[in-house]
Design a protein around this motif. Structure first.
Motif, PDB file in Angstrom:
ATOM      1  N   LEU A 216      67.509 -21.961  13.078  1.00  0.00           N
ATOM      2  CA  LEU A 216      68.508 -21.234  13.862  1.00  0.00           C
ATOM      3  C   LEU A 216      68.252 -21.421  15.355  1.00  0.00           C
ATOM      4  N   LEU A 217      69.337 -21.485  16.131  1.00  0.00           N
ATOM      5  CA  LEU A 217      69.209 -21.545  17.583  1.00  0.00           C
ATOM      6  C   LEU A 217      68.954 -20.131  18.110  1.00  0.00           C
ATOM      7  N   LYS A 218      68.438 -20.033  19.323  1.00  0.00           N
ATOM      8  CA  LYS A 218      68.156 -18.743  19.949  1.00  0.00           C
ATOM      9  C   LYS A 218      69.459 -18.004  20.275  1.00  0.00           C
ATOM     10  N   LYS A 219      69.404 -16.659  20.262  1.00  0.00           N
ATOM     11  CA  LYS A 219      70.562 -15.826  20.596  1.00  0.00           C
ATOM     12  C   LYS A 219      70.882 -15.908  22.088  1.00  0.00           C
ATOM     13  N   LYS A 220      72.189 -15.870  22.385  1.00  0.00           N
ATOM     14  CA  LYS A 220      72.704 -15.787  23.763  1.00  0.00           C
ATOM     15  C   LYS A 220      72.023 -16.769  24.716  1.00  0.00           C
ATOM     16  N   ARG A 221      71.930 -18.017  24.300  1.00  0.00           N
ATOM     17  CA  ARG A 221      71.313 -19.052  25.134  1.00  0.00           C
ATOM     18  C   ARG A 221      72.288 -20.211  25.322  1.00  0.00           C
ATOM     19  N   THR A 222      72.129 -20.881  26.471  1.00  0.00           N
ATOM     20  CA  THR A 222      72.942 -22.057  26.762  1.00  0.00           C
ATOM     21  C   THR A 222      72.173 -23.298  26.334  1.00  0.00           C
ATOM     22  N   TYR A 223      72.846 -24.147  25.569  1.00  0.00           N
ATOM     23  CA  TYR A 223      72.274 -25.407  25.091  1.00  0.00           C
ATOM     24  C   TYR A 223      73.054 -26.576  25.673  1.00  0.00           C
ATOM     25  N   THR A 224      72.364 -27.678  25.868  1.00  0.00           N
ATOM     26  CA  THR A 224      72.983 -28.903  26.371  1.00  0.00           C
ATOM     27  C   THR A 224      72.939 -29.964  25.282  1.00  0.00           C
ATOM     28  N   ILE A 225      74.081 -30.562  25.023  1.00  0.00           N
ATOM     29  CA  ILE A 225      74.192 -31.695  24.089  1.00  0.00           C
ATOM     30  C   ILE A 225      74.223 -32.958  24.941  1.00  0.00           C
ATOM     31  N   THR A 226      73.317 -33.875  24.680  1.00  0.00           N
ATOM     32  CA  THR A 226      73.322 -35.166  25.360  1.00  0.00           C
ATOM     33  C   THR A 226      73.473 -36.252  24.296  1.00  0.00           C
ATOM     34  N   VAL A 227      74.468 -37.099  24.488  1.00  0.00           N
ATOM     35  CA  VAL A 227      74.690 -38.236  23.586  1.00  0.00           C
ATOM     36  C   VAL A 227      74.348 -39.499  24.370  1.00  0.00           C
ATOM     37  N   ARG A 228      73.345 -40.203  23.905  1.00  0.00           N
ATOM     38  CA  ARG A 228      72.953 -41.451  24.550  1.00  0.00           C
ATOM     39  C   ARG A 228      73.895 -42.569  24.100  1.00  0.00           C
ATOM     40  N   PRO A 229      73.987 -43.639  24.901  1.00  0.00           N
ATOM     41  CA  PRO A 229      74.918 -44.720  24.562  1.00  0.00           C
ATOM     42  C   PRO A 229      74.645 -45.344  23.190  1.00  0.00           C
ATOM     43  N   VAL A 230      75.719 -45.618  22.466  1.00  0.00           N
ATOM     44  CA  VAL A 230      75.672 -46.379  21.223  1.00  0.00           C
ATOM     45  C   VAL A 230      76.542 -47.612  21.409  1.00  0.00           C
ATOM     46  N   SER A 231      76.402 -48.576  20.509  1.00  0.00           N
ATOM     47  CA  SER A 231      77.171 -49.821  20.602  1.00  0.00           C
ATOM     48  C   SER A 231      78.248 -49.870  19.542  1.00  0.00           C
ATOM     49  N   ASP A 232      79.294 -50.640  19.845  1.00  0.00           N
ATOM     50  CA  ASP A 232      80.328 -50.878  18.834  1.00  0.00           C
ATOM     51  C   ASP A 232      79.919 -52.062  17.968  1.00  0.00           C
ATOM     52  N   LEU A 233      80.781 -52.462  17.065  1.00  0.00           N
ATOM     53  CA  LEU A 233      80.435 -53.498  16.089  1.00  0.00           C
ATOM     54  C   LEU A 233      80.288 -54.890  16.692  1.00  0.00           C
ATOM     55  N   VAL A 234      80.764 -55.086  17.938  1.00  0.00           N
ATOM     56  CA  VAL A 234      80.598 -56.391  18.588  1.00  0.00           C
ATOM     57  C   VAL A 234      79.564 -56.351  19.703  1.00  0.00           C
ATOM     58  N   GLY A 235      78.835 -55.229  19.815  1.00  0.00           N
ATOM     59  CA  GLY A 235      77.726 -55.161  20.758  1.00  0.00           C
ATOM     60  C   GLY A 235      78.012 -54.528  22.102  1.00  0.00           C
ATOM     61  N   ASN A 236      79.224 -54.043  22.339  1.00  0.00           N
ATOM     62  CA  ASN A 236      79.518 -53.373  23.604  1.00  0.00           C
ATOM     63  C   ASN A 236      78.871 -51.993  23.611  1.00  0.00           C
ATOM     64  N   GLU A 237      78.130 -51.687  24.668  1.00  0.00           N
ATOM     65  CA  GLU A 237      77.456 -50.392  24.751  1.00  0.00           C
ATOM     66  C   GLU A 237      78.336 -49.390  25.484  1.00  0.00           C
ATOM     67  N   GLY A 238      78.388 -48.181  24.941  1.00  0.00           N
ATOM     68  CA  GLY A 238      79.162 -47.106  25.556  1.00  0.00           C
ATOM     69  C   GLY A 238      78.387 -46.421  26.665  1.00  0.00           C
ATOM     70  N   ARG A 239      78.834 -45.205  27.010  1.00  0.00           N
ATOM     71  CA  ARG A 239      78.209 -44.432  28.071  1.00  0.00           C
ATOM     72  C   ARG A 239      77.586 -43.162  27.510  1.00  0.00           C
ATOM     73  N   SER A 240      76.733 -42.556  28.314  1.00  0.00           N
ATOM     74  CA  SER A 240      76.163 -41.254  27.960  1.00  0.00           C
ATOM     75  C   SER A 240      77.242 -40.185  28.069  1.00  0.00           C
ATOM     76  N   PHE A 241      77.001 -39.074  27.378  1.00  0.00           N
ATOM     77  CA  PHE A 241      77.928 -37.949  27.382  1.00  0.00           C
ATOM     78  C   PHE A 241      77.095 -36.676  27.363  1.00  0.00           C
ATOM     79  N   THR A 242      77.532 -35.667  28.126  1.00  0.00           N
ATOM     80  CA  THR A 242      76.825 -34.391  28.166  1.00  0.00           C
ATOM     81  C   THR A 242      77.818 -33.251  28.059  1.00  0.00           C
ATOM     82  N   SER A 243      77.418 -32.213  27.337  1.00  0.00           N
ATOM     83  CA  SER A 243      78.245 -31.038  27.152  1.00  0.00           C
ATOM     84  C   SER A 243      77.330 -29.826  26.961  1.00  0.00           C
TER      85      SER A 243
END
Length: 156
Positions: free
Chosen positions: A122-149
């Motif tokens: 379980l996550l902590k009560k009444k806390r702010t969490y950050t989601i970070t998505v690191r770059p992934v590649s598509d099927l032909v090798g193009n790398e995406g960008r990071s994402f934060t929320s």
């Protein structure tokens, strides 16, 4: 225009991937039958294709950006705008942090375009969490960008 032969395939083949392209260039393709003696029949109508140059982009995250009162047993879901290469997904592709401390959990690719991160507890009560998505590649090798929320958990 004049064409170059890329590949000769059997009549039962219904698709062909041109893996010798350069990203960002435009190519024209046509197909034509060739008989046993090497005589070519009529070419198909040509198609023009610009080779993909952009990597996968996050189009949806759950919980949503700045969400409030998020249940503490949430699994984070991240959807991309195109299929991602499974090889580009690692154990830190999605990070869930609070005050810079990483939450332990498991990442799973649930479809060609979606990943989930399930925290170990379980996550902590009444806390702010950050989601970070690191770059992934598509099927032909193009790398995406990071994402934060960010999101905030419920008081219960």
């Amino acid at each position: 225009r004049q064409y170059s032969v890329l590949e000769q395939v059997d009549a039962v083949v219904t698709s062909f991937d041109d893996v010798s392209t350069e990203h960002g260039r435009t190519y024209r393709y046509a197909v034509a039958p060739v008989d046993a003696s090497g005589l070519q029949g009529l070419e198909s109508k040509a198609v023009t294709v610009e080779v993909d140059t952009v990597g996968p982009r996050v189009i949806d995250v759950d919980p949503n950006r700045a969400a409030r009162q998020v249940q503490r047993d949430i699994a984070v879901s991240v959807r991309f705008n195109e299929p991602i290469d499974r090889v580009s997904v690692g154990n830190r592709t999605i990070s869930l942090t609070r005050n810079g401390v990483r939450t332990r959990g498991v990442i799973e690719q649930v479809s060609d375009e979606e990943l989930t991160f399930t925290p170990d507890g379980l996550l902590k009560k009444k806390r702010t969490y950050t989601i970070t998505v690191r770059p992934v590649s598509d099927l032909v090798g193009n790398e995406g960008r990071s994402f934060t929320s960010t999101f905030r958990t419920a008081s219960q």
